[in-house]
Design an enzyme around this catalytic site. Structure first.
Site, PDB file in Angstrom:
ATOM      1  N   HIS A  25       0.833  -1.211   0.000  1.00  0.00           N
ATOM      2  CA  HIS A  25       0.000   0.000   0.000  1.00  0.00           C
ATOM      3  C   HIS A  25       0.866   1.259   0.000  1.00  0.00           C
ATOM      4  CE1 HIS A  25      -3.764   2.224   0.950  1.00  0.00           C
ATOM      5  NE2 HIS A  25      -2.920   3.070   1.505  1.00  0.00           N
ATOM      6  N   GLU A  26       1.779   1.339   0.942  1.00  0.00           N
ATOM      7  CA  GLU A  26       2.618   2.521   1.048  1.00  0.00           C
ATOM      8  C   GLU A  26       3.632   2.603  -0.100  1.00  0.00           C
ATOM      9  OE1 GLU A  26       1.732   4.784   2.987  1.00  0.00           O
ATOM     10  OE2 GLU A  26       0.332   3.566   4.169  1.00  0.00           O
ATOM     11  N   HIS A  29       1.896   4.247  -3.038  1.00  0.00           N
ATOM     12  CA  HIS A  29       1.916   5.713  -2.933  1.00  0.00           C
ATOM     13  C   HIS A  29       3.292   6.269  -3.303  1.00  0.00           C
ATOM     14  CE1 HIS A  29      -2.009   5.997  -1.170  1.00  0.00           C
ATOM     15  NE2 HIS A  29      -1.675   5.464  -0.001  1.00  0.00           N
TER      16      HIS A  29
END
Length: 214
Positions: A25-26, A29
């Site tokens: 997820h990170e 980003h």
């Protein structure tokens, strides 16, 4: 499950699945922001598959023993983006949930590959099945949960950046109440009511895909 509370029998699978989910997820980003021209994520060491770089201690403890958890947010500067800054912000924000959905699909294919190997060890097969189930489940729920339009979740920033600037500016005063509203929504099960129907639909879709490939 993101909202299931503590269960010793599932602890190992929950830890592994959570570390995978927050990492992709990170990283999603960070990678998109970097590709759009912002060096901040790379400078801060966030373009990595090392889960330690993305972990928040309290957030990790909460996912293990509480109703939900979180990772360390990725910092980025949209003024460094090439092209349309608003579009860049939206792409960077949506990349996190998209990374979770892609990971869920990838692990479904890995499950198909594993069973096509014809391994008959029941203990090993059970371990792999439970691990894949945990990874797919947590990635689906984390992706959906982050699309809820309540600050500080990704869904809020996506909605805000899609709105005309005049309307988006009017939302600024309510952002400071976002975490409190989110806690209430989780505590009273509002987020589950919103997320779970979509989660079960996606789960059935992926299960059907796996069964068709086996």
């Amino acid at each position: 499950m993101l909202f299931s509370g503590f269960n010793m029998d599932d602890l190992l699978f929950r830890v592994i699945a959570f570390l995978i989910a927050i990492t992709v997820h990170e990283l999603g980003h960070a990678y998109v922001a970097y590709r759009l021209g912002d060096p901040t994520p790379k400078r801060e060491g966030r373009i990595t598959l090392n889960p330690i770089a993305h972990m928040d201690l309290l957030g990790t403890l909460m996912i293990l023993f509480g109703p939900f958890g979180w990772a360390k947010p990725v910092s980025f500067n949209p003024y460094n983006f090439r092209g349309n800054k608003r579009a860049g912000k939206i792409l960077t924000t949506v990349a996190g949930p998209v990374a979770n959905f892609i990971t869920a699909i990838v692990f479904c294919f890995l499950l198909v590959f594993f069973f096509n190997l014809g391994i008959e060890d029941e203990v090993w097969s059970s371990f792999v099945l439970r691990l894949v189930e945990a990874v797919v489940s947590l990635n689906l729920i984390l992706g959906l949960f982050n699309l809820v339009p309540i600050p500080p979740l990704d869904g809020y920033w996506i909605v805000r950046d899609l709105l005309p600037q005049r309307l988006a500016h009017k939302l600024h005063p309510v952002e400071k109440y976002g975490p409190f509203v989110l806690l209430l929504a989780v505590f009273f099960g509002i987020t589950s009511v919103v997320i779970l129907p979509v989660y079960y639909w996606l789960g059935d879709l992926l299960l059907g895909m796996v069964e068709a490939l086996l």
